[in-house]
Design an enzyme around this catalytic site. Sequence first.
Site, short mmCIF file in Angstrom:
data_model
loop_
_atom_site.label_atom_id
_atom_site.label_comp_id
_atom_site.label_asym_id
_atom_site.label_seq_id
_atom_site.Cartn_x
_atom_site.Cartn_y
_atom_site.Cartn_z
N GLY A 276 -0.61 -13.18 6.68
CA GLY A 276 -0.13 -14.54 6.75
C GLY A 276 -0.25 -15.18 8.07
O GLY A 276 -0.74 -16.32 8.14
N GLU B 155 2.86 -9.06 17.74
CA GLU B 155 2.86 -7.99 16.64
C GLU B 155 3.23 -6.82 17.27
O GLU B 155 2.94 -6.35 18.11
CB GLU B 155 1.39 -7.67 16.21
CG GLU B 155 1.38 -6.58 15.04
CD GLU B 155 2.44 -6.70 14.05
OE1 GLU B 155 2.64 -7.69 13.19
OE2 GLU B 155 3.06 -5.58 13.94
N GLY C 297 10.77 1.44 -10.90
CA GLY C 297 9.64 1.17 -11.91
C GLY C 297 8.94 -0.09 -11.73
O GLY C 297 8.57 -0.63 -12.50
N ILE D 296 4.90 -0.54 -6.81
CA ILE D 296 4.45 0.77 -5.93
C ILE D 296 4.95 2.01 -6.52
O ILE D 296 3.97 2.84 -6.39
CB ILE D 296 5.47 0.72 -4.37
CG1 ILE D 296 5.26 -0.56 -3.86
CG2 ILE D 296 5.32 1.86 -3.53
CD1 ILE D 296 5.89 -0.73 -2.37
N GLU E 51 1.96 2.66 -8.95
CA GLU E 51 0.79 2.84 -8.52
C GLU E 51 0.75 4.42 -7.90
O GLU E 51 -0.32 5.01 -8.24
CB GLU E 51 0.51 1.84 -7.52
CG GLU E 51 0.45 0.31 -8.04
CD GLU E 51 0.06 -0.57 -6.87
OE1 GLU E 51 -0.51 -1.78 -7.50
OE2 GLU E 51 0.43 -0.72 -5.78
N THR F 208 0.16 -10.58 -0.61
CA THR F 208 -0.78 -10.88 0.34
C THR F 208 -1.45 -12.22 0.27
O THR F 208 -1.50 -13.05 1.37
CB THR F 208 -1.76 -9.78 0.44
OG1 THR F 208 -0.98 -8.59 0.98
CG2 THR F 208 -2.86 -10.13 1.63
N GLU G 146 -15.25 -8.94 -22.59
CA GLU G 146 -15.70 -10.02 -23.61
C GLU G 146 -14.47 -10.18 -24.58
O GLU G 146 -14.56 -11.05 -25.48
CB GLU G 146 -16.89 -9.39 -24.23
CG GLU G 146 -16.76 -8.16 -24.80
CD GLU G 146 -18.16 -7.84 -25.81
OE1 GLU G 146 -18.75 -8.74 -26.28
OE2 GLU G 146 -18.36 -6.70 -25.63
#
Length: 452
Positions: free
Chosen positions: A15, A34, A174, A177, A180, A309, A438
């Site tokens: 951002g 940063e 749950g 993250i 994944e 993001t 489809e």
Amino acid sequence: MTYDFDLFVIGGGSGGVRCARIAAGHGARVAVAEERFWGGTCVNVGCVPKKLFVMAAEYGNSAADAKGFGWNLGPATHDWSALIGEKNVEIARLNGIYVKLLTGVGITIFEKKAVFIDPHTLDVGGERVTAERIVIATGGRPVMPPFVGAEHVIVSDDAFFLKQFPKRVVLLGGGYISVEFAGIFQGLGAQVDLVMRQKLPLRGFDEDLRTGLAEELTNSGIRLHAEVAVREVTARGDIKTVHLADGTTIEADLCFAAIGRAPYVAGLGLDNAGVAIDAKGAVTVDTTSATNVAHIYAIGDVTDRLNLTPVAIAEGHSLAEALYGNGPRHWDLERVATGVFSSPPIGTVGLTEAQAAARGPADIYLSRFTPMRHTLTGRARKTLVKLVVDQATQRVLGAHKLGDDAPEIIQGISIAINCGAAKADFDRTVGVHPTAAEEFVTLRTRTRVAGG
Ligand code: NDP
């Protein structure tokens, strides 16, 4: 008063970098600070390396599945340190690109932490810097678990740099993250236990997706422990033991907590500038990303709106256009599609069945089928495709998919939904055959009516 910069952005993540670049493109004198790594969470300890890991895990599954197509590949082995090494090279390349993107348009960069001294002045690594406007884009950090033995637990920031591949992993939570990384570790050969306090993963997602994902995770060999809390984690040498509230204990090489992320405002000196935060520590903003202080703004996860993001990028871009360009750029943040890179992945956009039903009667179209690939692999895996349609207007309010390529497919579907497509528009669209996508245009028979 003259300032050192027109705009100072605190945080070089997705951002902040977008905001800085757009502002600089309109002629503003811009600086970005940063303190950790260019590209922020997404590039370094989030979306990008996570997706590379997901791809690595998919190769493992594909190698096993290839047998059904006549391949004899022999026993597949995986080299974790090779993956980490390749990933680190790619991330370093992206870090460099981010720096070039900024400096290439004349932006001044500081590889330091910026701290407010007053509403227009920052301490940037010991240097006093003033700016007419300041944007807070510091993102979020993983929440540390509250239970005893939390020091034996890693969070997502650590998961990308593990020296050794863990053979047994316990994931706590749950959410995005956790599911994944469950797929990542399982696909790379670990035994995975996932502990969550809800009955199903991904609270807030459509119930059919949640149920379908739980079944897929279980079918793939992941052990789900539902509706249970962690009491304590103990360690003996390298072995961790997770003690659950129901008395179960699980031994593991790695215990990984993914229990949410919190806005990162620690040490920013927000009090010195009078910037207000809410009870969760998120910087309070209005719809234009303005804080309570006239010339200070905040974008992305530090505002705890929609923590994705592309949303942070949209907020940063829109803000820079509003301040230095031709007025704010509009994004439809009501119907943001999102992907969960679980195994199999999820793509979802718009309302869930429960959300639609709360507004009025909704026609539900649902299909669950074995995808073509797995007719030969023998892998127990189903694809789920679902449309949620407003009964009164026949407008498609939500589209959901669980199955291979779901995040890729949902991007296109989300355009139709953002254009206000009706079920009839889907029906008159000719499908692409043979694909799983489809199915979105061939859902003929209503499965049920919800709500009303
Ligand atoms: P999430 O908010 O997605 O999920 C947190 C999980 O942890 C939930 O299951 C929650 O349970 C559980 N939890 C929270 N506190 C506790 C606790 N004290 N004890 C036990 N369980 C707890 O967080 P993640 O950490 O997974 O991800 C953070 C955010 O990062 C996401 O919300 C998302 O915005 C972003 N993200 C996006 C991705 C993508 O777009 N693909 C990928 C990864 C992250 P409960 O449901 O009961 O609250």
